[in-house]
Design a protein around this motif. Sequence first.
Motif, mmCIF file in Angstrom:
data_model
loop_
_atom_site.group_PDB
_atom_site.id
_atom_site.type_symbol
_atom_site.label_atom_id
_atom_site.label_comp_id
_atom_site.label_asym_id
_atom_site.label_seq_id
_atom_site.Cartn_x
_atom_site.Cartn_y
_atom_site.Cartn_z
ATOM 1 N N THR A 61 43.983 -100.713 95.129
ATOM 2 C CA THR A 61 45.015 -101.630 95.559
ATOM 3 C C THR A 61 44.348 -102.952 95.901
ATOM 4 O O THR A 61 43.169 -102.996 96.289
ATOM 5 C CB THR A 61 45.786 -101.063 96.765
ATOM 6 N N ASP A 62 45.082 -104.035 95.749
ATOM 7 C CA ASP A 62 44.488 -105.362 95.896
ATOM 8 C C ASP A 62 43.816 -105.574 97.258
ATOM 9 O O ASP A 62 42.777 -106.237 97.346
ATOM 10 C CB ASP A 62 45.556 -106.434 95.678
ATOM 11 N N SER A 63 44.406 -105.026 98.296
ATOM 12 C CA SER A 63 43.904 -105.303 99.648
ATOM 13 C C SER A 63 42.535 -104.702 99.927
ATOM 14 O O SER A 63 41.889 -105.078 100.913
ATOM 15 C CB SER A 63 44.912 -104.811 100.691
ATOM 16 N N VAL A 64 42.072 -103.773 99.093
ATOM 17 C CA VAL A 64 40.764 -103.151 99.346
ATOM 18 C C VAL A 64 39.738 -103.490 98.273
ATOM 19 O O VAL A 64 38.570 -103.096 98.394
ATOM 20 C CB VAL A 64 40.884 -101.613 99.480
ATOM 21 N N LYS A 65 40.140 -104.209 97.253
ATOM 22 C CA LYS A 65 39.206 -104.557 96.183
ATOM 23 C C LYS A 65 38.034 -105.360 96.738
ATOM 24 O O LYS A 65 38.210 -106.291 97.510
ATOM 25 C CB LYS A 65 39.919 -105.341 95.086
ATOM 26 N N GLY A 66 36.835 -104.982 96.335
ATOM 27 C CA GLY A 66 35.636 -105.646 96.814
ATOM 28 C C GLY A 66 35.109 -105.085 98.115
ATOM 29 O O GLY A 66 33.994 -105.414 98.529
ATOM 30 N N ARG A 67 35.900 -104.236 98.772
ATOM 31 C CA ARG A 67 35.466 -103.638 100.045
ATOM 32 C C ARG A 67 35.314 -102.113 99.944
ATOM 33 O O ARG A 67 34.415 -101.546 100.560
ATOM 34 C CB ARG A 67 36.469 -103.961 101.153
ATOM 35 N N PHE A 68 36.191 -101.472 99.203
ATOM 36 C CA PHE A 68 36.177 -100.017 99.057
ATOM 37 C C PHE A 68 35.656 -99.641 97.677
ATOM 38 O O PHE A 68 35.907 -100.340 96.691
ATOM 39 C CB PHE A 68 37.585 -99.438 99.215
ATOM 40 N N THR A 69 34.965 -98.506 97.619
ATOM 41 C CA THR A 69 34.481 -97.976 96.352
ATOM 42 C C THR A 69 34.767 -96.488 96.270
ATOM 43 O O THR A 69 34.387 -95.735 97.177
ATOM 44 C CB THR A 69 32.971 -98.207 96.198
ATOM 45 N N ILE A 70 35.419 -96.084 95.196
ATOM 46 C CA ILE A 70 35.687 -94.665 94.974
ATOM 47 C C ILE A 70 34.670 -94.122 93.986
ATOM 48 O O ILE A 70 34.282 -94.809 93.030
ATOM 49 C CB ILE A 70 37.134 -94.439 94.468
ATOM 50 N N SER A 71 34.223 -92.905 94.238
ATOM 51 C CA SER A 71 33.285 -92.248 93.333
ATOM 52 C C SER A 71 33.549 -90.755 93.360
ATOM 53 O O SER A 71 34.237 -90.259 94.253
ATOM 54 C CB SER A 71 31.834 -92.551 93.723
ATOM 55 N N SER A 72 32.997 -90.068 92.378
ATOM 56 C CA SER A 72 33.242 -88.628 92.316
ATOM 57 C C SER A 72 32.073 -87.894 91.706
ATOM 58 O O SER A 72 31.278 -88.472 90.961
ATOM 59 C CB SER A 72 34.513 -88.334 91.515
ATOM 60 N N ASP A 73 31.988 -86.652 92.007
ATOM 61 C CA ASP A 73 31.034 -85.733 91.417
ATOM 62 C C ASP A 73 31.862 -84.651 90.760
ATOM 63 O O ASP A 73 32.342 -83.752 91.436
ATOM 64 C CB ASP A 73 30.136 -85.145 92.499
ATOM 65 N N ASN A 74 32.058 -84.768 89.472
ATOM 66 C CA ASN A 74 32.981 -83.862 88.805
ATOM 67 C C ASN A 74 32.516 -82.409 88.831
ATOM 68 O O ASN A 74 33.312 -81.489 88.786
ATOM 69 C CB ASN A 74 33.211 -84.298 87.363
ATOM 70 N N THR A 75 31.235 -82.205 88.928
ATOM 71 C CA THR A 75 30.739 -80.825 88.949
ATOM 72 C C THR A 75 31.214 -80.100 90.201
ATOM 73 O O THR A 75 31.607 -78.937 90.147
ATOM 74 C CB THR A 75 29.217 -80.802 88.875
ATOM 75 N N LYS A 76 31.178 -80.828 91.306
ATOM 76 C CA LYS A 76 31.548 -80.209 92.568
ATOM 77 C C LYS A 76 32.977 -80.517 92.962
ATOM 78 O O LYS A 76 33.451 -80.083 94.007
ATOM 79 C CB LYS A 76 30.591 -80.656 93.663
ATOM 80 N N LYS A 77 33.634 -81.275 92.131
ATOM 81 C CA LYS A 77 34.997 -81.670 92.428
ATOM 82 C C LYS A 77 35.081 -82.311 93.807
ATOM 83 O O LYS A 77 35.914 -81.917 94.634
ATOM 84 C CB LYS A 77 35.947 -80.475 92.299
#
Length: 124
Positions: A61-77
């Motif tokens: 969402t625009d209000s968190v761009k540049g501040r929040f980062t999402i990441s994932s480890d698909n193996t461990k879900k």
Amino acid sequence: QVQLVESGGGLVQAGGSLRLSCEASGSTFSISAMGWFRRAPAKEREFVAAISGSGIIKDYTDSVKGRFTISSDNTKKTVWLQMNGLKPEDTAVYYCAARPIARITTRDYEYNYWGQGTQVIVSS
């Protein structure tokens, strides 16, 4: 069935950082794209970030761009939400969500599974 458990919330001063985690268990083969939503006091639940099943495509969402980062480890879900530069308006209960389709979506009703939420409070 899929269970999602969030952790990492807490109280932080404005400008600080938190890292939220969401771990999936159960029938994890049935989940692909994952996302984060939040509900602030007296407000509707809103989209924060999402990551595709491949982990390549992300949206914020625009209000968190540049501040929040999402990441994932698909193996461990597992999916994480790194939150930097927190502001008082980020105060909310943060929910992890998952769906069996790899394509991301910002619509909460398109997610099949939800966690119980973790509280984030940002003091000014």
